[in-house]
Design a protein around this motif. Structure first.
Motif, PDB file in Angstrom:
ATOM      1  N   ASN A  51     -35.290  27.200  19.219  1.00 57.99           N
ATOM      2  CA  ASN A  51     -35.298  26.193  20.275  1.00 57.99           C
ATOM      3  C   ASN A  51     -35.357  26.872  21.634  1.00 57.99           C
ATOM      4  O   ASN A  51     -34.477  27.677  21.975  1.00 57.99           O
ATOM      5  CB  ASN A  51     -34.045  25.319  20.185  1.00 57.99           C
ATOM      6  N   PRO A  52     -36.379  26.579  22.460  1.00 59.97           N
ATOM      7  CA  PRO A  52     -36.522  27.268  23.750  1.00 59.97           C
ATOM      8  C   PRO A  52     -35.373  26.998  24.714  1.00 59.97           C
ATOM      9  O   PRO A  52     -34.995  27.870  25.497  1.00 59.97           O
ATOM     10  CB  PRO A  52     -37.855  26.736  24.296  1.00 59.97           C
ATOM     11  N   ASN A  53     -34.793  25.801  24.680  1.00 65.80           N
ATOM     12  CA  ASN A  53     -33.677  25.484  25.569  1.00 65.80           C
ATOM     13  C   ASN A  53     -32.426  26.278  25.184  1.00 65.80           C
ATOM     14  O   ASN A  53     -31.711  26.801  26.043  1.00 65.80           O
ATOM     15  CB  ASN A  53     -33.389  23.988  25.553  1.00 65.80           C
ATOM     16  N   THR A  54     -32.159  26.359  23.874  1.00 68.41           N
ATOM     17  CA  THR A  54     -31.020  27.148  23.396  1.00 68.41           C
ATOM     18  C   THR A  54     -31.230  28.614  23.722  1.00 68.41           C
ATOM     19  O   THR A  54     -30.310  29.313  24.153  1.00 68.41           O
ATOM     20  CB  THR A  54     -30.854  26.968  21.882  1.00 68.41           C
ATOM     21  N   ARG A  55     -32.446  29.090  23.527  1.00 72.96           N
ATOM     22  CA  ARG A  55     -32.764  30.491  23.812  1.00 72.96           C
ATOM     23  C   ARG A  55     -32.504  30.816  25.286  1.00 72.96           C
ATOM     24  O   ARG A  55     -31.905  31.843  25.619  1.00 72.96           O
ATOM     25  CB  ARG A  55     -34.230  30.753  23.452  1.00 72.96           C
ATOM     26  N   LYS A  56     -32.938  29.939  26.162  1.00 66.88           N
ATOM     27  CA  LYS A  56     -32.759  30.166  27.597  1.00 66.88           C
ATOM     28  C   LYS A  56     -31.281  30.166  27.970  1.00 66.88           C
ATOM     29  O   LYS A  56     -30.819  31.025  28.737  1.00 66.88           O
ATOM     30  CB  LYS A  56     -33.505  29.093  28.380  1.00 66.88           C
ATOM     31  N   ALA A  57     -30.532  29.201  27.438  1.00 71.15           N
ATOM     32  CA  ALA A  57     -29.107  29.096  27.762  1.00 71.15           C
ATOM     33  C   ALA A  57     -28.331  30.304  27.224  1.00 71.15           C
ATOM     34  O   ALA A  57     -27.463  30.860  27.914  1.00 71.15           O
ATOM     35  CB  ALA A  57     -28.534  27.807  27.187  1.00 71.15           C
ATOM     36  N   TYR A  58     -28.628  30.718  25.999  1.00 71.29           N
ATOM     37  CA  TYR A  58     -27.919  31.848  25.399  1.00 71.29           C
ATOM     38  C   TYR A  58     -28.282  33.162  26.076  1.00 71.29           C
ATOM     39  O   TYR A  58     -27.447  34.064  26.204  1.00 71.29           O
ATOM     40  CB  TYR A  58     -28.205  31.919  23.905  1.00 71.29           C
ATOM     41  N   ALA A  59     -29.540  33.297  26.514  1.00 68.00           N
ATOM     42  CA  ALA A  59     -29.950  34.499  27.228  1.00 68.00           C
ATOM     43  C   ALA A  59     -29.208  34.606  28.562  1.00 68.00           C
ATOM     44  O   ALA A  59     -28.791  35.694  28.979  1.00 68.00           O
ATOM     45  CB  ALA A  59     -31.456  34.493  27.459  1.00 68.00           C
ATOM     46  N   LYS A  60     -29.034  33.484  29.237  1.00 68.81           N
ATOM     47  CA  LYS A  60     -28.284  33.473  30.496  1.00 68.81           C
ATOM     48  C   LYS A  60     -26.831  33.875  30.252  1.00 68.81           C
ATOM     49  O   LYS A  60     -26.256  34.670  31.013  1.00 68.81           O
ATOM     50  CB  LYS A  60     -28.334  32.079  31.127  1.00 68.81           C
ATOM     51  N   ALA A  61     -26.243  33.348  29.177  1.00 66.72           N
ATOM     52  CA  ALA A  61     -24.854  33.678  28.858  1.00 66.72           C
ATOM     53  C   ALA A  61     -24.712  35.162  28.544  1.00 66.72           C
ATOM     54  O   ALA A  61     -23.753  35.815  28.985  1.00 66.72           O
ATOM     55  CB  ALA A  61     -24.383  32.841  27.666  1.00 66.72           C
ATOM     56  N   ALA A  62     -25.659  35.727  27.795  1.00 65.62           N
ATOM     57  CA  ALA A  62     -25.609  37.152  27.463  1.00 65.62           C
ATOM     58  C   ALA A  62     -25.754  38.010  28.707  1.00 65.62           C
ATOM     59  O   ALA A  62     -25.070  39.031  28.860  1.00 65.62           O
ATOM     60  CB  ALA A  62     -26.709  37.491  26.454  1.00 65.62           C
ATOM     61  N   GLY A  63     -26.637  37.600  29.615  1.00 69.65           N
ATOM     62  CA  GLY A  63     -26.833  38.352  30.846  1.00 69.65           C
ATOM     63  C   GLY A  63     -25.597  38.347  31.725  1.00 69.65           C
ATOM     64  O   GLY A  63     -25.211  39.383  32.292  1.00 69.65           O
ATOM     65  N   GLU A  64     -24.940  37.200  31.862  1.00 65.61           N
ATOM     66  CA  GLU A  64     -23.742  37.108  32.692  1.00 65.61           C
ATOM     67  C   GLU A  64     -22.580  37.895  32.077  1.00 65.61           C
ATOM     68  O   GLU A  64     -21.797  38.528  32.801  1.00 65.61           O
ATOM     69  CB  GLU A  64     -23.357  35.642  32.893  1.00 65.61           C
ATOM     70  N   PHE A  65     -22.483  37.854  30.752  1.00 63.83           N
ATOM     71  CA  PHE A  65     -21.421  38.619  30.084  1.00 63.83           C
ATOM     72  C   PHE A  65     -21.652  40.118  30.262  1.00 63.83           C
ATOM     73  O   PHE A  65     -20.718  40.885  30.508  1.00 63.83           O
ATOM     74  CB  PHE A  65     -21.364  38.268  28.602  1.00 63.83           C
ATOM     75  N   SER A  66     -22.907  40.543  30.165  1.00 66.57           N
ATOM     76  CA  SER A  66     -23.245  41.949  30.364  1.00 66.57           C
ATOM     77  C   SER A  66     -22.887  42.398  31.775  1.00 66.57           C
ATOM     78  O   SER A  66     -22.326  43.484  31.973  1.00 66.57           O
ATOM     79  CB  SER A  66     -24.739  42.170  30.098  1.00 66.57           C
ATOM     80  N   ALA A  67     -23.204  41.581  32.775  1.00 71.15           N
ATOM     81  CA  ALA A  67     -22.894  41.926  34.166  1.00 71.15           C
ATOM     82  C   ALA A  67     -21.385  42.029  34.378  1.00 71.15           C
ATOM     83  O   ALA A  67     -20.896  42.933  35.085  1.00 71.15           O
ATOM     84  CB  ALA A  67     -23.489  40.882  35.102  1.00 71.15           C
ATOM     85  N   TRP A  68     -20.623  41.109  33.769  1.00 76.38           N
ATOM     86  CA  TRP A  68     -19.161  41.147  33.896  1.00 76.38           C
ATOM     87  C   TRP A  68     -18.605  42.412  33.257  1.00 76.38           C
ATOM     88  O   TRP A  68     -17.716  43.070  33.822  1.00 76.38           O
ATOM     89  CB  TRP A  68     -18.558  39.912  33.248  1.00 76.38           C
ATOM     90  N   CYS A  69     -19.128  42.763  32.073  1.00 75.26           N
ATOM     91  CA  CYS A  69     -18.654  43.970  31.389  1.00 75.26           C
ATOM     92  C   CYS A  69     -18.921  45.215  32.226  1.00 75.26           C
ATOM     93  O   CYS A  69     -18.080  46.124  32.310  1.00 75.26           O
ATOM     94  CB  CYS A  69     -19.333  44.104  30.021  1.00 75.26           C
ATOM     95  N   GLU A  70     -20.074  45.271  32.860  1.00 70.33           N
ATOM     96  CA  GLU A  70     -20.402  46.419  33.705  1.00 70.33           C
ATOM     97  C   GLU A  70     -19.441  46.516  34.885  1.00 70.33           C
ATOM     98  O   GLU A  70     -19.003  47.619  35.258  1.00 70.33           O
ATOM     99  CB  GLU A  70     -21.843  46.310  34.198  1.00 70.33           C
ATOM    100  N   ASP A  71     -19.102  45.364  35.459  1.00 71.68           N
ATOM    101  CA  ASP A  71     -18.155  45.357  36.576  1.00 71.68           C
ATOM    102  C   ASP A  71     -16.773  45.843  36.140  1.00 71.68           C
ATOM    103  O   ASP A  71     -16.006  46.395  36.954  1.00 71.68           O
ATOM    104  CB  ASP A  71     -18.037  43.951  37.167  1.00 71.68           C
ATOM    105  N   GLN A  72     -16.442  45.635  34.868  1.00 71.35           N
ATOM    106  CA  GLN A  72     -15.140  46.056  34.350  1.00 71.35           C
ATOM    107  C   GLN A  72     -15.167  47.476  33.800  1.00 71.35           C
ATOM    108  O   GLN A  72     -14.157  47.964  33.262  1.00 71.35           O
ATOM    109  CB  GLN A  72     -14.684  45.090  33.235  1.00 71.35           C
ATOM    110  N   GLY A  73     -16.309  48.138  33.899  1.00 67.40           N
ATOM    111  CA  GLY A  73     -16.421  49.499  33.391  1.00 67.40           C
ATOM    112  C   GLY A  73     -16.657  49.571  31.894  1.00 67.40           C
ATOM    113  O   GLY A  73     -16.484  50.635  31.285  1.00 67.40           O
ATOM    114  N   LEU A  74     -17.034  48.445  31.282  1.00 70.43           N
ATOM    115  CA  LEU A  74     -17.327  48.405  29.842  1.00 70.43           C
ATOM    116  C   LEU A  74     -18.831  48.580  29.655  1.00 70.43           C
ATOM    117  O   LEU A  74     -19.586  47.622  29.718  1.00 70.43           O
ATOM    118  CB  LEU A  74     -16.854  47.075  29.240  1.00 70.43           C
TER     119      LEU A  74
END
Length: 332
Positions: A51-74
C-alpha cells in the motif's frame, strides 16, 4: 537533522537503494552502515509493503526514528534497546496525538521484526514497548445533514465538464460510502450495467474489488458526466480526470486525492457550507443517513466494505442530533 542517505550497499546488483528512489523514498542513516541492513530495509518497503500510503507513512516514521537515534548517539542498530524505543515514544507523545504515536511505534516494531527475521539484529527492541492507550466510540469526521449534502450537489454548475465531474464524484462517495482512494482509482469500465441496473466497481485497500449498485441519482449523474464529456466509450481511461490548468478542460490523467480535497473545499465554500468537510465526510454522511432511514448496521458494514461492524459504527453520527436536541432543553 533528517539523517537520510542514498547509499548503494556493496555487493548489491544495480544498487539496493534504487527501488527506494523509484518510490520516492530515502534510506535513513541508521539502516545504512552495513549491506545486510540496508538491503533488508529496502526489501521491507518494496517486497513487504504494497500500500503506497502505508509505505509513505512508515518510511517517515523510520526516518524520524533514525534522526532521533543519531541525536542520542545511537549510530548502530545493535545498540538500540527497548528503553530507547520507550524514550522515543515518550517524546512523540509530547507532540503527536495518540493514534499517530501508535502508528509510529507500529512502523518501528514491524521494521525491526523484519530485520530480526533477516538475521540483521538478534532481537526486536520495540516488541515489548507499549504505545499509548486510545479508545474511540465515535469518529471525528465532520458530517453533513441530508439537506446540506443535497444543497452541495445542487449548487454545482453542471453546464461545464468540470461541474459534471465534480457532481458525479461527490455523489459516488455519498451513495456508495466509497473511500476517496478507491474513487480516484476507477476506470470508465468500472461503471457497468448488470441486470438493467448500473453498478460501480471499487478497487479497495488490499487489492479487494467491491461492487455496488447505483442509487438512481448516482446513476443519472454518472451517465450525464460520461456522456457529457465524451468518455463513455473509453473503458480503460480514468473515470475522474484532472483539469488542464484554468482551461476547465479535462485531461487524460487521473485526479489525485489532493485534487479531490481541494475541489470539495471549493464546492463547499460556493454552497455556503461552513463545516470543515473533507473527502471522508461523504462516507460518514452516507452511512449516517442510511442508518437514520431504517438501514441495518450489518448491511452498512457490507456496503462500506468494512471488516468490522465496530468500524462502521464510528461513522454513525445519529446521536449528534439527539445530543443537540437535549442541549436545547436548557432554557436559560
Amino acid at each position: 537533522m533528517t539523517a537520510l542517505t542514498t547509499i548503494t550497499p556493496a555487493g548489491a546488483s544495480g544498487g539496493a537503494a534504487a527501488p527506494l528512489q523509484v518510490l520516492g523514498l530515502a534510506m535513513p542513516a541508521l539502516f545504512a552502515p552495513t549491506p545486510a541492513a540496508s538491503k533488508r530495509f529496502v526489501e521491507f518497503f518494496t517486497a513487504n509493503i504494497r500500500n503506497p500510503n502505508t509505505r509513505k507513512a512508515y518510511a517517515k516514521a523510520a526516518g524520524e526514528f533514525s534522526a532521533w537515534c543519531e541525536d542520542q548517539g545511537l549510530n548502530h542498530l545493535q545498540a538500540i534497546e527497548p528503553v530507547h524505543v520507550a524514550a522515543y515514544v515518550e517524546q512523540l507523545q509530547a507532540r503527536l496525538a495518540a493514534p499517530s504515536v501508535k502508528q509510529h511505534l507500529a512502523a518501528i516494531r514491524m521494521l525491526m521484526n523484519w530485520l530480526v527475521v533477516g538475521q540483521v539484529i538478534p532481537m526486536n527492541p520495540a516488541s515489548s514497548v507499549r504505545g499509548p492507550r486510545y479508545s474511540v466510540k465515535k469518529g471525528k469526521t465532520p458530517v453533513l445533514t441530508a439537506e446540506e449534502a443535497r444543497a452541495l450537489l445542487d449548487a454545482i454548475d453542471v453546464s461545464q465538464p468540470i461541474g459534471l465531474r465534480d457532481r458525479a464524484l461527490i455523489a459516488l462517495m455519498v451513495y456508495t460510502f466509497a473511500r476517496v482512494g478507491a474513487v480516484v482509482g476507477m476506470r470508465v469500465g468500472d461503471v457497468f450495467v448488470q441486470g438493467r441496473r448500473t453498478f460501480v466497481r471499487l478497487h479497495e485497500k488490499g487489492g479487494k474489488e467491491h461492487e455496488m449498485p447505483c442509487h438512481h441519482h448516482l446513476e443519472q449523474y454518472l451517465h450525464e458526466y460520461m456522456e457529457g464529456v465524451g468518455i463513455a466509450a473509453d473503458a480503460k481511461g480514468w473515470l475522474f480526470r484532472s483539469v488542464a490548468g484554468r482551461t476547465g478542460q479535462l485531461t487524460e490523467r487521473a485526479m489525485r486525492q489532493a485534487d479531490v480535497y481541494r475541489m470539495i473545499r471549493r464546492r463547499a465554500d460556493e454552497a455556503g457550507i461552513e463545516t470543515r468537510i473533507g473527502c471522508h465526510t461523504f462516507r460518514a454522511t452516507g452511512i449516517t443517513e442510511y442508518l437514520k432511514n431504517g438501514g441495518r448496521l450489518e448491511v452498512a458494514q457490507a456496503m462500506a466494505n468494512h471488516e468490522s461492524a465496530r468500524t462502521t459504527g464510528l461513522y454513525d453520527r445519529r446521536s449528534d442530533q439527539v445530543n443537540l436536541t437535549e442541549v436545547e432543553r436548557i432554557a436559560i
